[in-house]
Write a protein that holds these residues in place. Sequence first.
Motif: not given
Length: 436
Positions: A3-4, A7, A143, A147-148, A151-152, A312, A367, A370, A435
């Motif tokens: 997923e990282v 995408e 979101s 990209r994943t 985001k954090t 994650i 998570d 999304p 998703t």
Amino acid sequence: MNEVTNEKNEGQSYWTQSEKYLWVALLFSGTSILYFARVAMPITMPTVAREYSWNKVNSGIILSCFFWGYALTQIPGGNLSDSMGGDYILFVAAIGWSLLTFCTPDLIHGFGPFDVIWPIVLCRFVLGLCQGVHFPSVTSLVSKKLRTAEKTFFASVVFTGAPVGMLLNGSLGSYMLNRFGWQSVFRCAGVLGLSWAVVLRYIMLTYKKTSYSSKECEDGKIDIESKVPVMKNSVPWVVLLQSPAFWSMLFAHFAETNTFFIMMSWLPVYFSEVFPGGKGWVFNVVPWIICPVFGLTGGWFAQKLIIKGWGITLVRKLFEGCGLYPTSLLLIFIGYQSSYIGALVSLAVAMGLIKLTLSGVAANPLDIAPTCAGTVFGMMNTVGAIPGFLGVYVTGYILEIFHSWKIVFNFTASLNFIFCSLFLIFGTAKPILPTS
């Protein structure tokens, strides 16, 4: 599929590198100013309460009524942001909360001398309505536009604007309070908010012109997908409400915000009463100065772990546990403190540690949902707003009846421990909702 790294941009365009820098700076500064305005009342409350002879029950009502409005617009704000665009909702709301903040001293001057607090309560309630859409709107933007793996840290930077705003109010606000009077704190916050709204609107117009112009892909072809609007996604609430992971996320967020809102609203009163010799500019600054360091470091480290292949879910639980468990112990310790320095340092570390949860539960809606993260974050933050009006009011009631800060700190610590444990058992970062 990873997923990282794999995408696809389905029906929308991600921010370019330069746009990321622009928006992170804009949203960070907006969050800082929003909190500068939000804590204008708590930081001036000791002075205003003495001037107008408000007791702690009245003070608790005025401080807590903000969160009644704040809770009501979380889900609508997230839903509107998911469908209309978070930037537009942020702009409209900023105009509202800025004007209300600017006009608050006029209401206090007009009704305070007559011991009539309901117009002030109403103003704080509407202020909460306006500010309640902010974080759901930011979450919706993050979101959709990142990209994943990005985001954090991005969300951590933006959300760290909250303690920075409190730090700004604790330093600049305390100086203005002592030098120019409590009214100047509200005036300054209102002007800053209106100025930020103007800048946001300018960037929105510039950004939309750019995003709807012809964008070329790396191979030189025009990227048609970047001009396709993202359609509204309905939220299957039944699926969410049947998920233990969703409920554990709500409870853990409740614990985080309960601690944060009580400390934000009552710390000036705590230090003024327990350590009357303490300088306001010190205890209004030190507990918050460490928060950005913990928040940004935690976000950076969490992103590195995700990129390196850590699960994650594991990352979310790691940072949630490291945030809430030590904070619980420190709060209990503070209740038995008789040293001003000891209490000050302990509270500063506790408030810093709780910012590690920005990489835990606070990022979890990105998570598990999304495609409608703004709405789901709004639901989570609705629950998170309950301590704002309930916890803040109950704190005032406990202090008025029992005159015990120890009870306040111990009860807050207990909630942290219990609800954090639930998230560590049931929480997940796997998508609960579709998703796409």
